[in-house]
Design a protein around this motif. Structure first.
Motif, PDB file in Angstrom:
ATOM      1  N   GLY A 130       0.765  -1.101   0.129  1.00 38.44           N
ATOM      2  CA  GLY A 130       0.132  -0.077   0.161  1.00 38.44           C
ATOM      3  C   GLY A 130       0.800   1.004   0.166  1.00 38.44           C
ATOM      4  O   GLY A 130       0.189   2.340  -0.125  1.00 38.44           O
ATOM      5  N   ARG A 131       2.094   1.038   0.239  1.00 37.43           N
ATOM      6  CA  ARG A 131       2.952   2.296   0.069  1.00 37.43           C
ATOM      7  C   ARG A 131       3.013   2.970  -1.419  1.00 37.43           C
ATOM      8  O   ARG A 131       3.112   2.431  -2.316  1.00 37.43           O
ATOM      9  N   ARG A 132       3.160   4.353  -1.269  1.00 40.40           N
ATOM     10  CA  ARG A 132       3.366   4.897  -2.458  1.00 40.40           C
ATOM     11  C   ARG A 132       4.685   5.787  -2.306  1.00 40.40           C
ATOM     12  O   ARG A 132       4.901   6.290  -1.466  1.00 40.40           O
ATOM     13  N   THR A 133       5.681   5.455  -3.269  1.00 44.52           N
ATOM     14  CA  THR A 133       7.088   6.011  -3.003  1.00 44.52           C
ATOM     15  C   THR A 133       7.253   6.694  -4.102  1.00 44.52           C
ATOM     16  O   THR A 133       6.948   6.441  -5.434  1.00 44.52           O
ATOM     17  N   CYS A 134       8.165   8.014  -3.933  1.00 44.57           N
ATOM     18  CA  CYS A 134       9.185   8.493  -5.101  1.00 44.57           C
ATOM     19  C   CYS A 134      10.264   7.741  -5.378  1.00 44.57           C
ATOM     20  O   CYS A 134      11.142   7.770  -4.345  1.00 44.57           O
ATOM     21  N   SER A 135      10.419   7.121  -6.423  1.00 49.36           N
ATOM     22  CA  SER A 135      11.644   6.059  -6.533  1.00 49.36           C
ATOM     23  C   SER A 135      12.437   6.333  -7.806  1.00 49.36           C
ATOM     24  O   SER A 135      11.765   7.001  -8.688  1.00 49.36           O
ATOM     25  N   SER A 136      13.540   5.491  -7.851  1.00 51.25           N
ATOM     26  CA  SER A 136      14.336   5.416  -9.039  1.00 51.25           C
ATOM     27  C   SER A 136      14.051   3.962  -9.591  1.00 51.25           C
ATOM     28  O   SER A 136      14.205   2.925  -8.759  1.00 51.25           O
ATOM     29  N   LEU A 137      13.538   3.938 -10.836  1.00 50.50           N
ATOM     30  CA  LEU A 137      13.528   2.571 -11.430  1.00 50.50           C
ATOM     31  C   LEU A 137      14.779   2.303 -12.255  1.00 50.50           C
ATOM     32  O   LEU A 137      15.370   3.332 -12.728  1.00 50.50           O
ATOM     33  N   VAL A 138      15.513   1.151 -12.078  1.00 48.42           N
ATOM     34  CA  VAL A 138      16.516   0.656 -13.190  1.00 48.42           C
ATOM     35  C   VAL A 138      15.831  -0.252 -14.139  1.00 48.42           C
ATOM     36  O   VAL A 138      15.363  -1.031 -14.037  1.00 48.42           O
ATOM     37  N   VAL A 139      16.413   0.212 -15.377  1.00 48.63           N
ATOM     38  CA  VAL A 139      16.189  -0.520 -16.553  1.00 48.63           C
ATOM     39  C   VAL A 139      17.359  -1.110 -16.910  1.00 48.63           C
ATOM     40  O   VAL A 139      18.202  -0.542 -17.239  1.00 48.63           O
ATOM     41  N   ASP A 140      17.667  -2.488 -16.987  1.00 49.42           N
ATOM     42  CA  ASP A 140      18.992  -3.087 -17.447  1.00 49.42           C
ATOM     43  C   ASP A 140      18.800  -3.391 -18.710  1.00 49.42           C
ATOM     44  O   ASP A 140      18.296  -2.975 -19.601  1.00 49.42           O
ATOM     45  N   ARG A 141      20.183  -3.951 -19.240  1.00 48.72           N
ATOM     46  CA  ARG A 141      20.426  -3.910 -20.703  1.00 48.72           C
ATOM     47  C   ARG A 141      19.482  -4.976 -21.180  1.00 48.72           C
ATOM     48  O   ARG A 141      19.319  -4.923 -22.418  1.00 48.72           O
ATOM     49  N   ALA A 142      19.165  -5.946 -20.410  1.00 50.18           N
ATOM     50  CA  ALA A 142      18.099  -6.965 -21.027  1.00 50.18           C
ATOM     51  C   ALA A 142      16.703  -6.331 -21.030  1.00 50.18           C
ATOM     52  O   ALA A 142      15.969  -7.108 -21.548  1.00 50.18           O
ATOM     53  N   GLY A 143      16.713  -5.096 -20.354  1.00 54.19           N
ATOM     54  CA  GLY A 143      15.025  -4.818 -20.472  1.00 54.19           C
ATOM     55  C   GLY A 143      14.390  -4.922 -19.157  1.00 54.19           C
ATOM     56  O   GLY A 143      13.137  -4.752 -19.352  1.00 54.19           O
ATOM     57  N   GLU A 144      14.870  -5.621 -18.339  1.00 51.95           N
ATOM     58  CA  GLU A 144      14.050  -5.870 -16.931  1.00 51.95           C
ATOM     59  C   GLU A 144      14.062  -4.555 -16.379  1.00 51.95           C
ATOM     60  O   GLU A 144      15.201  -3.657 -16.046  1.00 51.95           O
ATOM     61  N   ILE A 145      12.785  -4.263 -15.394  1.00 51.54           N
ATOM     62  CA  ILE A 145      12.697  -2.997 -14.946  1.00 51.54           C
ATOM     63  C   ILE A 145      12.325  -3.300 -13.539  1.00 51.54           C
ATOM     64  O   ILE A 145      11.326  -4.217 -13.190  1.00 51.54           O
ATOM     65  N   SER A 146      13.089  -2.610 -12.637  1.00 48.55           N
ATOM     66  CA  SER A 146      12.846  -2.820 -11.063  1.00 48.55           C
ATOM     67  C   SER A 146      13.117  -1.728 -10.372  1.00 48.55           C
ATOM     68  O   SER A 146      13.885  -0.677 -10.707  1.00 48.55           O
ATOM     69  N   VAL A 147      12.513  -1.584  -9.259  1.00 51.08           N
ATOM     70  CA  VAL A 147      12.598  -0.598  -8.099  1.00 51.08           C
ATOM     71  C   VAL A 147      13.849  -0.408  -7.414  1.00 51.08           C
ATOM     72  O   VAL A 147      14.351  -1.596  -7.062  1.00 51.08           O
ATOM     73  N   ALA A 148      14.908   0.370  -7.547  1.00 48.19           N
ATOM     74  CA  ALA A 148      16.102   0.249  -7.262  1.00 48.19           C
ATOM     75  C   ALA A 148      16.240   1.170  -5.849  1.00 48.19           C
ATOM     76  O   ALA A 148      16.887   0.788  -4.900  1.00 48.19           O
ATOM     77  N   TYR A 149      15.401   2.285  -5.667  1.00 47.15           N
ATOM     78  CA  TYR A 149      15.514   3.033  -4.734  1.00 47.15           C
ATOM     79  C   TYR A 149      14.597   3.968  -4.456  1.00 47.15           C
ATOM     80  O   TYR A 149      13.982   4.463  -5.326  1.00 47.15           O
ATOM     81  N   ASP A 150      14.026   4.100  -3.074  1.00 44.48           N
ATOM     82  CA  ASP A 150      12.839   5.118  -2.399  1.00 44.48           C
ATOM     83  C   ASP A 150      13.507   6.152  -1.921  1.00 44.48           C
ATOM     84  O   ASP A 150      14.393   5.920  -1.046  1.00 44.48           O
ATOM     85  N   LYS A 151      12.998   7.364  -2.363  1.00 45.11           N
ATOM     86  CA  LYS A 151      13.519   8.586  -1.768  1.00 45.11           C
ATOM     87  C   LYS A 151      13.299   8.655  -0.315  1.00 45.11           C
ATOM     88  O   LYS A 151      12.340   8.328   0.228  1.00 45.11           O
ATOM     89  N   GLN A 152      14.513   8.895   0.444  1.00 46.42           N
ATOM     90  CA  GLN A 152      14.417   9.026   1.985  1.00 46.42           C
ATOM     91  C   GLN A 152      14.087  10.214   2.581  1.00 46.42           C
ATOM     92  O   GLN A 152      13.368  10.287   3.648  1.00 46.42           O
TER      93      GLN A 152
END
Length: 277
Positions: free
Chosen positions: A100-122
């Motif tokens: 249920g959290r909503r975060t201001c985050s950085s996503l990382v897209v790797d070279r294979a095209g996988e996308i993941s949440v890397a970091y949530d603004k502290q």
């Protein structure tokens, strides 16, 4: 390039408020521009996917967010253009989490095209961010081709402790998607140079540009060397991608000459002397 050097790009651009699919197409285009310039990593601004525009974020909290699963993976089809850019891409997003959290985050897209949440603004800035988002609870280090990068977002970089925490994880650089409003140019140019010098590390700063009052952003995307010297910077008004090469030899030379990370006293606490003159 081998692991002794890495070229990084920092973007300044104007996303469309609330238009995640449209902004993902723009982000992919800008990432490809960086790749064509030789960058192996490209950093885009804070909240680039929905745009840093609180009215749009309030009006459509679900539509302006991407959904992450329990592992942090993002399968949102609107982001598919980013999957084919062929370069490691860091892009700002509003993220809805399974708890249920909503975060201001950085996503990382790797070279294979996988996308993941890397970091949530502290460190959340101002009443809007604090109303819209939950602060992150831990730092993050991204490893690309043997290079270690601490991740921050905008206001995080205003705190020396945040950059120092990254340096404590033996990073080579600090990647900071940001959203600096017009009028903050002095602070924009000072904070990230200081974080670089404080911690003898490279810093890549991305920023939004343009917009409508009161949400007008001031560009100035930049990359700093480990002594805080600006290697490249964009202007205050135009869309652009700036790139610079980070060198392990330069890191080693700087850290041999400026040994703050080794000389720092970890505990400066205890009772302080009180003097009256």
């Amino acid at each position: 390039m081998d692991a002794s050097s890495l070229m990084v790009g920092a973007v300044q651009a104007q996303p469309a408020p609330g238009k995640v699919a449209q902004n993902a197409i723009a982000a992919a285009r800008l990432a490809r521009v960086g790749a064509e310039m030789g960058a192996q990593v490209v950093v885009l601004p804070e909240l680039f996917l929905p745009a840093y525009h609180p009215p749009a974020l309030y009006a459509d909290p679900l539509g302006t967010a991407v959904q992450a699963d329990e592992s942090g993976r993002v399968a949102d089809g609107r982001l598919d253009p980013l999957r084919s850019s062929g370069v490691v891409t860091i892009v700002g997003a509003s993220v809805s989490h399974p708890d249920g959290r909503r975060t201001c985050s950085s996503l990382v897209v790797d070279r294979a095209g996988e996308i993941s949440v890397a970091y949530d603004k502290q460190h959340l800035w101002g009443p809007d961010e604090n109303a819209l988002f939950t602060p992150g609870t831990r730092g993050a280090t991204l490893i690309v081709d043997g290079w270690r990068f601490g991740l921050g977002i905008c206001y995080d970089g205003c705190f020396p402790e945040h950059g120092r925490a990254a340096a404590g994880d033996d990073v080579d650089g600090y990647l900071v998607p940001s959203g600096y409003l017009d009028g903050s140019q002095h602070r924009r140019d000072l904070y990230y140079a200081a974080r670089a010098l404080d911690n003898t590390m490279y810093v890549a700063f991305a920023n939004a540009v343009g917009g409508e009052k009161p949400w007008i952003f001031n560009g100035g995307a930049a990359i700093y060397d480990p002594q805080g010297r600006c290697l490249t910077r964009g202007d205050d008004e135009s869309e652009t991608v700036v790139v610079a090469t980070m060198e392990k030899d330069e890191l080693d030379r700087t850290r041999a000459a400026h040994t703050m990370l080794l000389d720092r006293h970890v505990d400066l606490g205890g009772a302080r002397r009180q003097l009256t003159a």
